[in-house]
Structures are given as C-alpha cells and as structure tokens.
Design an enzyme around this catalytic site. Structure first.
Site, short mmCIF file in Angstrom:
data_model
loop_
_atom_site.label_atom_id
_atom_site.label_comp_id
_atom_site.label_asym_id
_atom_site.label_seq_id
_atom_site.Cartn_x
_atom_site.Cartn_y
_atom_site.Cartn_z
N THR A 66 49.69 47.90 29.95
CA THR A 66 49.26 49.17 29.36
C THR A 66 50.48 49.94 28.87
OG1 THR A 66 47.40 49.14 30.88
CG2 THR A 66 47.83 51.21 29.77
N ARG A 116 48.90 57.30 33.10
CA ARG A 116 48.33 56.46 34.17
C ARG A 116 48.61 57.18 35.48
NH1 ARG A 116 48.68 50.09 35.25
NH2 ARG A 116 47.11 50.23 33.63
N HIS A 150 39.28 52.91 32.88
CA HIS A 150 40.41 52.43 32.08
C HIS A 150 39.87 52.23 30.66
CE1 HIS A 150 44.13 50.74 31.07
NE2 HIS A 150 44.35 49.93 32.09
C1 NCD Z 1 44.63 46.61 35.23
C2 NCD Z 1 44.79 48.01 35.76
O1 NCD Z 1 45.90 48.53 35.90
O2 NCD Z 1 43.76 48.60 36.01
N1 NCD Z 1 45.66 46.14 34.44
C3 NCD Z 1 45.78 46.52 33.14
O3 NCD Z 1 45.88 47.67 32.82
N2 NCD Z 1 45.76 45.56 32.23
C4 NCD Z 1 44.17 45.65 36.25
C5 NCD Z 1 44.89 45.49 37.54
O4 NCD Z 1 45.82 46.19 37.90
O5 NCD Z 1 44.48 44.59 38.26
#
Ligand code: NCD
Length: 517
Positions: A66, A116, A150
């Site tokens: 991300t 995030r 997400h």
């Molecule tokens: C995910 C997340 O951070 O929610 N990864 C992502 O953003 N591609 C999945 C995970 O951490 O398992």
C-alpha cells in the site's frame, strides 16, 4: 474558478460511499492508466506535472504494497510525496493525537493524505475533521484502518477480479482464512455487491467469522453469503464452482487471544493439486503479504497462470493513481453520472400524538400516577432497561421524586412493560434522546393537573450523537476514550426505527443501542 470534475475532493475512506456509476467510470480510467503506464505514454498519466502538488503518506502501521504503490502512483502522477512509515521518529511518540498530526499537513497546504492506522475508523474521523474550502480540498485515502476497511485495496481487488474473470457479475467468490480481522475482505465484497448475481462463500475457523456488519450490509443488498466453518474439506469441494478465491494471511497481530491463532493456523493451505478441476478462468488472489513460515498459498504456485497475487499487487499503482487523479481534479471531467453524497440525518427522536385520544382508565393501577410531571410508558419489559434509564436521567442524584416498575399492561396482561413516573419534571431534549436510545418505542406523557397535556412516541434517531457517556463496544474503535483521540462516538440507526440496532459511524461495529451506555 475553473470548473471541477464531479470527483473533485472525493475521499476514499470507505466502500459504502462508492456508487456503481462511479465504480464503472473508475475501472475504465484505471485500465487506461495501466495501459499508459505500461507503454510509458507519460503525458497520459503524469497529470499533475508542474502543479506543485503534495501527497503525505502517513503510515502508522507496517506496509510494503500500500505504501509503495501509493508512493509510486503519486510520483507517476507528478505529485511530490512526503511522510512516514512507522511513528518512531515522529511526534506521535511524544503523545500527539492523530488529528493534531493531520492538522500539520493541512497547515502545510498539501493536497492528499494517505493514511494507514491501527485503529478502526481512523480515516473517517480524519475526513470529518478536515474543513478546507471546497475549491482546495485535502483529500483522504484510507490505506487500511485497523481491522475495519481497506477501500483502496478493495478497488484494486475488484479491478483484478475483472481482469481475471472478464466480468464483475454472476460470480461465485470464495474468501478464505481470516475474514474476521482481514480488513481487505470487508471491502471488495461490498464493491462487488454493486453488480448483479454475485455470491460469496466464506471459509474460516468458527472463531474467525466474517463480522456481522459486513454480512448484514451484503444481505441488505440482496447478496447471498454462505459461511462454511464447521465442515472440513468444504473449500476443496467448492473449488470447481468458484470463479475467484481470495485468500488472506491470519492477522496474528490483531488477535485478542493467541489460542485463536494456533487453532486456525494450519487450517488452510492452497496446494497445487487444488488447481485441478477449477474453471479455466479461475484465479486465486491474495492481498499479500503471505507468511513464509505458514503460507496460505503453496510457494510452488507462484508461476501458475491462475496465481494472481503479484498482478493484483501491481494493479495497486494504476488504481491508486486513478483515485488520486480523480480526487485532485486532474481528470474525470467527462463523468456526468451520480456522485456519492452522505444522506442528511434527521435528528428527531419522537412524534407527537394527540393526548385527547386517551381514554380515561378505570380499574386498579399498579403505580400511583403523578399530578404534575412525566410518565414514561411502554418501556420494553426488561427491568434492566428501566433501571438504566433512571440512572441516565440522574433521578437519584438530582433528588427527583419518582416511581418505577415493571407491570402487566391492562390490555395485554401476558406481556410486561416498564413504567416510570417523575414528579415535577418535564424531560429536556437531551433526556428524550437518552430515553429514545435506551427504549425506542416508549411513550412520554407530560402531565399537568392530573391530565396528559402532551404525548410523544419515541423512536431511535437516525444518528445517535452528543449524548454523555456513550461508548462504542468495539475496543479497537478510534472513538474509545482510552486512545485519547477525542473523537465523540456517533452511531447510525440501521434497520427500522422501532428496532434498536445501530452501527458505529466510524468503525462499522453493530450494536444494540442500549449497549452504547
Ligand atoms: C493487507 C493489509 O494491510 O490489510 N495488505 C495490503 O495492504 N496489501 C493484508 C495483510 O496485512 O495481511
């Protein structure tokens, strides 16, 4: 002022605020940007060139995909990117709140925040805090908020499923491993529910069920979702019917109990033999990361044509570039469809009823009525509710004279109801909202000289907010007092007004309204 596209200023913080027409337009744009990037048609995607625009990537939690797909997308778009990965070297370590940190980037006049955060509802709280002028918005992109959502991953997942299956309707989708804590599994199904005839099959340990709020949201849109958690081999048996299987990692860092982790750890491994018998257009996807010690997709499958996780991750760049380009007003001028606007909220929690329609009652009464004051009647027959109302109205602290009880209604002696009479006190607006939240369906009678002068039927307001002492029951919600983020809880009514089911406006947690107190 130049004309803006309809997407200008859009925040991408939850999937409920994405409409079908927006999504159709977005997917087409992302596909053309992907092609432009692949063929290095720079003028087609470097849309912010010479615009001196900035994106701040604020990552309070670890991230590879991300973080970097957003950063690469921002740079390809022509933005400049600043920010942090982990709060170690920031003032968050000195106890700064999320909103104070956001205020700084707002003060620096940047254009986009990509956030995030470990707490559920963080991104939504940020968008509600920002109050910039409509013609120079600070747009927020949710890169994952705790175990809640997400949405930008959801958009790239849907984009990938379309590439794999060639359509976004009439699909049988499997979701396996950790639908409880895996926030990505809460986002893409809601987006897919905008298309007709999609069905979901969820495979998990019974302790790791899909949250009720997600199931309810899908079912509310008429989508079939089947949980398979007590049948070993169910995934293997269902595979030949599936168009796409979405695996996740067990989100160990979010487990409340380590035992949950060990119980579920060895349940799911997608092995090469499981590809046999799958549909020709079948794909297995994963948001990644997978855990190298306990993988969920066997590492030998990496080069398999039905293995999608790497292509899925790659799609993070064009999709996130599309989101930023739209929100920053760099493209999308030709879009003339609808754009999501949050519905306005009706604050009312009661309806007046003519007191004249009351018949004089004869016969014995359980509780002596008041001559002047309030009678709260028809409180659902649970002694705990009426008792809690007395506490919330601070009857004892105020020294009010009151009587209360649980009685059998004269007309329906097989039932029970709570009744309360308060002498010389009429309920103020906030009192009414407290009672309506605890006991939608109750009636409020204002009594003067022994007569009912006003009669109101209470119901649950559309949004419960501004009441003292309310709390979301989700311990990971950004509004919880222990996190000191000073974000007051808001809970939206879901379902009919006479029912007491609410959903936290920030973290989507479903509760009964009386649980808020
Ligand atoms: C995910 C997340 O951070 O929610 N990864 C992502 O953003 N591609 C999945 C995970 O951490 O398992």
């Amino acid at each position: 002022m130049a004309a803006h596209s309809k997407f200008f200023g859009k925040n991408w913080v939850d999937v409920s605020s994405v409409m079908r027409s927006e999504l159709d337009f977005f997917l087409q744009l992302a596909a053309s940007l992907k092609d432009a990037i692949r063929n290095r048609r720079i003028d087609d995607y470097k849309l912010a060139r010479d615009r001196d625009m900035f994106a701040a990537l604020l990552f309070y939690e670890p991230s590879t995909r991300t973080r970097f797909s957003f950063e690469i997308a921002a740079l390809r778009l022509g933005l400049r990117a600043v920010g942090f990965s982990g709060t170690e070297a920031t003032s968050v370590k000195k106890g700064e709140s999320l909103l104070d940190t956001i205020d700084m980037f707002d003060a620096y006049d940047i254009d986009a925040v990509i956030l995030r955060h470990p707490l559920d509802g963080a991104a939504k709280a940020v968008t509600e805090h920002l109050t910039r002028d409509a013609d120079r918005p600070l747009c927020c992109f949710n890169g994952g908020d705790g175990q809640n959502e997400h949405p930008t991953q959801g958009l790239l997942d849907v984009f990938t499923i379309r590439e794999c299956c060639g359509r976004l309707h009439d699909l049988e989708i499997g979701i396996a491993v950790d639908p409880k804590y895996g926030r990505t599994t809460h986002s893409f199904p809601i987006l897919l529910s905008l298309f007709p005839n999609n069905r979901f099959h969820v495979f998990s340990h019974p302790d790791l069920r899909m949250p009720k709020a997600v199931i309810q949201h899908l079912e509310g849109r008429g989508v079939e979702i089947t949980e398979h958690f007590e049948e070993p081999g169910a995934l293997r048996r269902k595979l030949p019917d599936l168009d796409f299987l979405y695996m996740t990692r067990l989100q160990r860092e979010r487990f409340e109990d380590e035992a949950e982790y060990y119980a579920a750890r060895d349940l799911f491994l997608f092995t090469p033999d499981m590809m046999e018998g799958t549909k020709p257009s079948f794909g297995v996807g994963h948001p990644l990361p997978d855990n190298k010690e306990f993988p969920t997709i066997h590492p030998s499958l990496k080069g398999h044509p039905k293995f999608w996780p790497k292509r899925q991750a790659g799609n993070g760049v064009p999709t996130r570039l599309a989101e930023m380009a739209l929100s920053l007003g760099l493209t999308g001028f030709e879009y003339d469809g609808e754009i999501y606007r949050p519905p306005s909220v009706e604050k009312l929690c009661y309806r007046d009823r003519s007191p004249g329609s009351q018949k004089e009652r004869s016969g014995p009464v359980d509780i002596r009525p008041v001559v002047d004051g309030t009678v709260i009647d028809h409180v659902e027959g649970n002694p705990y509710v009426i008792q809690k109302i007395s506490r919330l109205l601070k009857l004892c602290e105020r020294g009010d004279i009151f009587r209360m009880g649980v009685v059998e209604p004269i007309k329906r002696p097989d039932q029970r109801k709570g009744v309360m009479m308060i002498k010389d006190r009429l309920l103020a607006d906030q009192d009414l909202r407290l009672v309506a939240t605890m006991a939608p369906g109750a009636t409020i009678n204002d009594i003067r000289d022994g007569r009912v002068v006003r009669k109101r039927d209470l119901f649950l307001p559309e949004m419960i907010e501004g009441l003292p002492g309310i709390n979301c029951t989700n311990r990971r919600c950004i509004t919880r007092h222990e996190y000191h983020e000073h974000i007051p809880v808001r809970a939206a009514r879901v379902g009919p007004e006479g029912k007491n089911i609410v959903k936290c406006h920030y973290c989507n947690n479903l509760m009964q309204s009386d649980e808020l107190f």
